[in-house]
Design a protein around this motif. Structure first.
Motif, PDB file in Angstrom:
ATOM      1  N   PRO A 196       1.123  -1.086   0.087  1.00  0.00           N
ATOM      2  CA  PRO A 196       0.094  -0.117  -0.103  1.00  0.00           C
ATOM      3  C   PRO A 196       0.807   1.380   0.121  1.00  0.00           C
ATOM      4  CG  PRO A 196      -0.636  -1.497   1.882  1.00  0.00           C
ATOM      5  CD  PRO A 196       0.531  -1.973   1.164  1.00  0.00           C
ATOM      6  N   ALA A 197       0.188   2.556  -0.153  1.00  0.00           N
ATOM      7  CA  ALA A 197       0.946   3.736  -0.219  1.00  0.00           C
ATOM      8  C   ALA A 197       1.413   3.928   1.102  1.00  0.00           C
ATOM      9  CB  ALA A 197       0.102   4.727  -0.778  1.00  0.00           C
ATOM     10  N   ALA A 198       2.339   4.885   1.259  1.00  0.00           N
ATOM     11  CA  ALA A 198       2.852   5.282   2.625  1.00  0.00           C
ATOM     12  C   ALA A 198       1.801   5.913   3.436  1.00  0.00           C
ATOM     13  CB  ALA A 198       4.089   6.253   2.508  1.00  0.00           C
ATOM     14  N   SER A 199       0.807   6.526   2.892  1.00  0.00           N
ATOM     15  CA  SER A 199      -0.227   7.444   3.490  1.00  0.00           C
ATOM     16  C   SER A 199      -1.116   6.243   4.228  1.00  0.00           C
ATOM     17  CB  SER A 199      -1.068   7.973   2.508  1.00  0.00           C
ATOM     18  OG  SER A 199      -1.458   7.182   1.459  1.00  0.00           O
ATOM     19  N   SER A 200      -1.247   5.022   3.808  1.00  0.00           N
ATOM     20  CA  SER A 200      -2.125   4.242   4.288  1.00  0.00           C
ATOM     21  C   SER A 200      -1.473   3.508   5.678  1.00  0.00           C
ATOM     22  CB  SER A 200      -2.205   2.883   3.393  1.00  0.00           C
ATOM     23  OG  SER A 200      -3.203   3.232   2.370  1.00  0.00           O
ATOM     24  N   PHE A 201       0.142   3.541   5.730  1.00  0.00           N
ATOM     25  CA  PHE A 201       0.510   3.134   6.833  1.00  0.00           C
ATOM     26  C   PHE A 201       0.350   4.193   7.747  1.00  0.00           C
ATOM     27  CE2 PHE A 201       2.676   0.399   3.913  1.00  0.00           C
ATOM     28  CZ  PHE A 201       2.729  -0.833   4.436  1.00  0.00           C
ATOM     29  N   ILE A 202       0.536   5.401   7.565  1.00  0.00           N
ATOM     30  CA  ILE A 202       0.454   6.753   8.420  1.00  0.00           C
ATOM     31  C   ILE A 202      -0.950   6.489   9.024  1.00  0.00           C
ATOM     32  CG2 ILE A 202       0.414   9.031   8.528  1.00  0.00           C
ATOM     33  CD1 ILE A 202       2.520   9.320   6.416  1.00  0.00           C
ATOM     34  N   ALA A 203      -1.849   6.488   8.318  1.00  0.00           N
ATOM     35  CA  ALA A 203      -3.253   6.274   8.575  1.00  0.00           C
ATOM     36  C   ALA A 203      -3.498   5.120   9.700  1.00  0.00           C
ATOM     37  CB  ALA A 203      -4.330   6.179   7.513  1.00  0.00           C
ATOM     38  N   LEU A 204      -2.757   4.047   9.503  1.00  0.00           N
ATOM     39  CA  LEU A 204      -2.884   2.846  10.368  1.00  0.00           C
ATOM     40  C   LEU A 204      -2.256   3.208  11.655  1.00  0.00           C
ATOM     41  CD1 LEU A 204      -3.779  -0.057  10.521  1.00  0.00           C
ATOM     42  CD2 LEU A 204      -1.422  -0.758   9.618  1.00  0.00           C
ATOM     43  N   LEU A 205      -1.159   3.816  11.821  1.00  0.00           N
ATOM     44  CA  LEU A 205      -0.657   4.323  12.933  1.00  0.00           C
ATOM     45  C   LEU A 205      -1.360   5.027  13.612  1.00  0.00           C
ATOM     46  CD1 LEU A 205       3.320   4.776  11.847  1.00  0.00           C
ATOM     47  CD2 LEU A 205       2.366   2.942  13.270  1.00  0.00           C
ATOM     48  N   LEU A 206      -1.993   6.027  12.838  1.00  0.00           N
ATOM     49  CA  LEU A 206      -2.791   7.195  13.447  1.00  0.00           C
ATOM     50  C   LEU A 206      -4.032   6.203  14.331  1.00  0.00           C
ATOM     51  CD1 LEU A 206      -3.218  10.095  11.405  1.00  0.00           C
ATOM     52  CD2 LEU A 206      -2.219  10.226  13.677  1.00  0.00           C
ATOM     53  N   ALA A 207      -4.476   5.391  13.348  1.00  0.00           N
ATOM     54  CA  ALA A 207      -5.696   4.704  13.955  1.00  0.00           C
ATOM     55  C   ALA A 207      -5.502   3.744  15.350  1.00  0.00           C
ATOM     56  CB  ALA A 207      -6.265   3.771  12.699  1.00  0.00           C
ATOM     57  N   LEU A 208      -4.154   3.236  15.131  1.00  0.00           N
ATOM     58  CA  LEU A 208      -3.825   2.157  16.294  1.00  0.00           C
ATOM     59  C   LEU A 208      -3.715   3.128  17.490  1.00  0.00           C
ATOM     60  CD1 LEU A 208      -1.185  -0.041  14.455  1.00  0.00           C
ATOM     61  CD2 LEU A 208      -3.564  -0.610  15.239  1.00  0.00           C
ATOM     62  N   LEU A 209      -3.099   4.251  17.355  1.00  0.00           N
ATOM     63  CA  LEU A 209      -2.732   5.285  18.694  1.00  0.00           C
ATOM     64  C   LEU A 209      -4.355   5.763  18.867  1.00  0.00           C
ATOM     65  CD1 LEU A 209      -1.191   7.055  20.322  1.00  0.00           C
ATOM     66  CD2 LEU A 209      -1.330   8.736  18.779  1.00  0.00           C
ATOM     67  N   GLY A 210      -5.333   5.727  18.211  1.00  0.00           N
ATOM     68  CA  GLY A 210      -6.593   6.303  18.592  1.00  0.00           C
ATOM     69  C   GLY A 210      -7.094   5.072  19.316  1.00  0.00           C
ATOM     70  N   VAL A 211      -7.197   3.950  18.761  1.00  0.00           N
ATOM     71  CA  VAL A 211      -7.513   2.669  19.660  1.00  0.00           C
ATOM     72  C   VAL A 211      -7.144   2.504  20.917  1.00  0.00           C
ATOM     73  CG1 VAL A 211      -7.752   0.149  19.470  1.00  0.00           C
ATOM     74  CG2 VAL A 211      -8.211   1.783  17.491  1.00  0.00           C
ATOM     75  N   VAL A 212      -5.594   2.741  20.938  1.00  0.00           N
ATOM     76  CA  VAL A 212      -5.011   2.636  22.355  1.00  0.00           C
ATOM     77  C   VAL A 212      -5.580   3.714  23.266  1.00  0.00           C
ATOM     78  CG1 VAL A 212      -2.819   2.912  23.617  1.00  0.00           C
ATOM     79  CG2 VAL A 212      -2.958   1.435  21.409  1.00  0.00           C
ATOM     80  N   LEU A 213      -5.671   4.857  22.908  1.00  0.00           N
ATOM     81  CA  LEU A 213      -6.286   5.832  23.809  1.00  0.00           C
ATOM     82  C   LEU A 213      -7.726   5.674  24.023  1.00  0.00           C
ATOM     83  CD1 LEU A 213      -5.035   9.255  22.180  1.00  0.00           C
ATOM     84  CD2 LEU A 213      -3.989   7.942  24.121  1.00  0.00           C
TER      85      LEU A 213
END
Length: 325
Positions: free
Chosen positions: A130-147
């Motif tokens: 996938p594009a790099a933007s998808s990995f950035i979005a995934l990291l943001l999403a994981l941080l959101g889920v953790v919070l």
């Protein structure tokens, strides 16, 4: 009234959008309503009740609209059973057992991760990174889920009760993505036929699972006096949530494709959060921040992909590739 599956017309863009919006709003409302039911019965019993009723209704509608010949699985019984077990068994059981252990709004927010889950599954299937933007979005999403799951107290990740429900919900979301993608392997079938026959496979799976759980003593049913109070909620999750919403979802997915259809899943947490606020539910600052990060990650991923597709060099590359075929 009878017509073949291949001749069933598909909704236009406006019809598909309306169907997907309706389905996702109902999915979002189903979470808080299901939480009320789950206080009185286990998730497996509730899911069996939903699709034990919905699947026969789908079959009746299919026979009426497309004729009894459409009821035949055309040699694909095993595949339909597996997809039904994933979509109607795996998704509902993982998601609603997770909701039982946490809050319904969390399930709706985690469900919104499905577009990113679809990207990862597509990567595993095709081998195309996938594009790099998808990995950035995934990291943001994981941080959101953790919070979201820890209310800002990261040390809670070590607690079994804090992380397990979220992991179960993510796994449930992956099951629904695989089920939605499975429709592409039935190109000559109408959404109604795919829904009816796959939900029948799911109902059989759920019945077998319920029988095993009942034998082991894991089934929890309401007391006779509780059924009248549960009846309105059960009617909603069965007739509206399991019949109308699922059929609308599959109609929309057939028209726009699984990847585009998954974008509408963002409506689910917005609906669930709205219902929760109207019911007087309060959220902590870190929970709100986590939910915002999940939604922001999806928005960033979608906008980045749209911008990349619109770049002239990307369009020229697509034209060149088509000329080489």
């Amino acid at each position: 009234m009878s017509q073949s599956s291949s001749q069933t017309s598909h909704p236009g863009r406006l019809g598909a959008t309306s169907a997907l919006l309706f389905a996702t709003v109902i999915f979002g409302a189903t979470f808080p309503i299901s939480k009320f039911i789950l206080a009185n019965m286990d998730a497996l019993s509730m899911t069996l009740l939903r699709y034990g009723i919905a699947a026969p209704l789908f079959l009746l509608i299919l026979a009426w609209r497309e004729g009894t010949a459409a009821l035949r699985p055309a040699g694909r019984s095993a595949q339909l059973f597996a997809l039904g077990a994933l979509g109607f068994g795996g998704f509902n059981l993982f998601m609603f057992y997770g909701v039982t252990m946490s809050r319904p709004e969390f399930g709706a927010i985690v469900m919104a991760l499905q577009p990113l889950i679809a990207v990862l599954i597509g990567w595993a299937r095709s081998g195309r990174r996938p594009a790099a933007s998808s990995f950035i979005a995934l990291l943001l999403a994981l941080l959101g889920v953790v919070l979201l799951s820890t209310d800002g107290h990261i040390a809670r990740l070590a607690e079994h009760a804090a992380l397990l429900p979220i992991l179960m919900m993510i796994l449930g979301g992956a099951c629904w993505v695989l089920y939605s993608m499975g429709m592409a392997s039935f190109p000559g079938w109408s959404p109604l036929r795919y829904t009816a026959l796959s939900s029948s496979g799911g109902a059989i799976f759920l019945l077998l699972a319920w029988w095993g759980a009942h034998r082991l003593g894991f089934v929890r049913l309401p007391q006779p006096a509780d059924w009248p109070a549960l009846a309105p909620a059960l009617l909603f999750v069965v007739l509206v949530g399991a019949v109308l919403a699922v059929l609308s979802w599959n109609m929309g997915i057939r028209a726009v494709g699984a990847q585009n259809g998954m974008l509408f899943i963002n409506i689910v947490p917005l609906t669930a959060l709205t219902v929760a606020v109207l019911r007087g539910q309060h959220f902590g600052l870190w929970e709100l921040l986590g939910a915002a990060l999940v939604l922001l990650s999806l928005l960033c991923n979608q906008l980045a992909n749209r911008l990349l597709d619109a770049w002239p060099w990307r369009q020229r590359a697509a034209v060149a590739a088509s000329c080489q075929v």
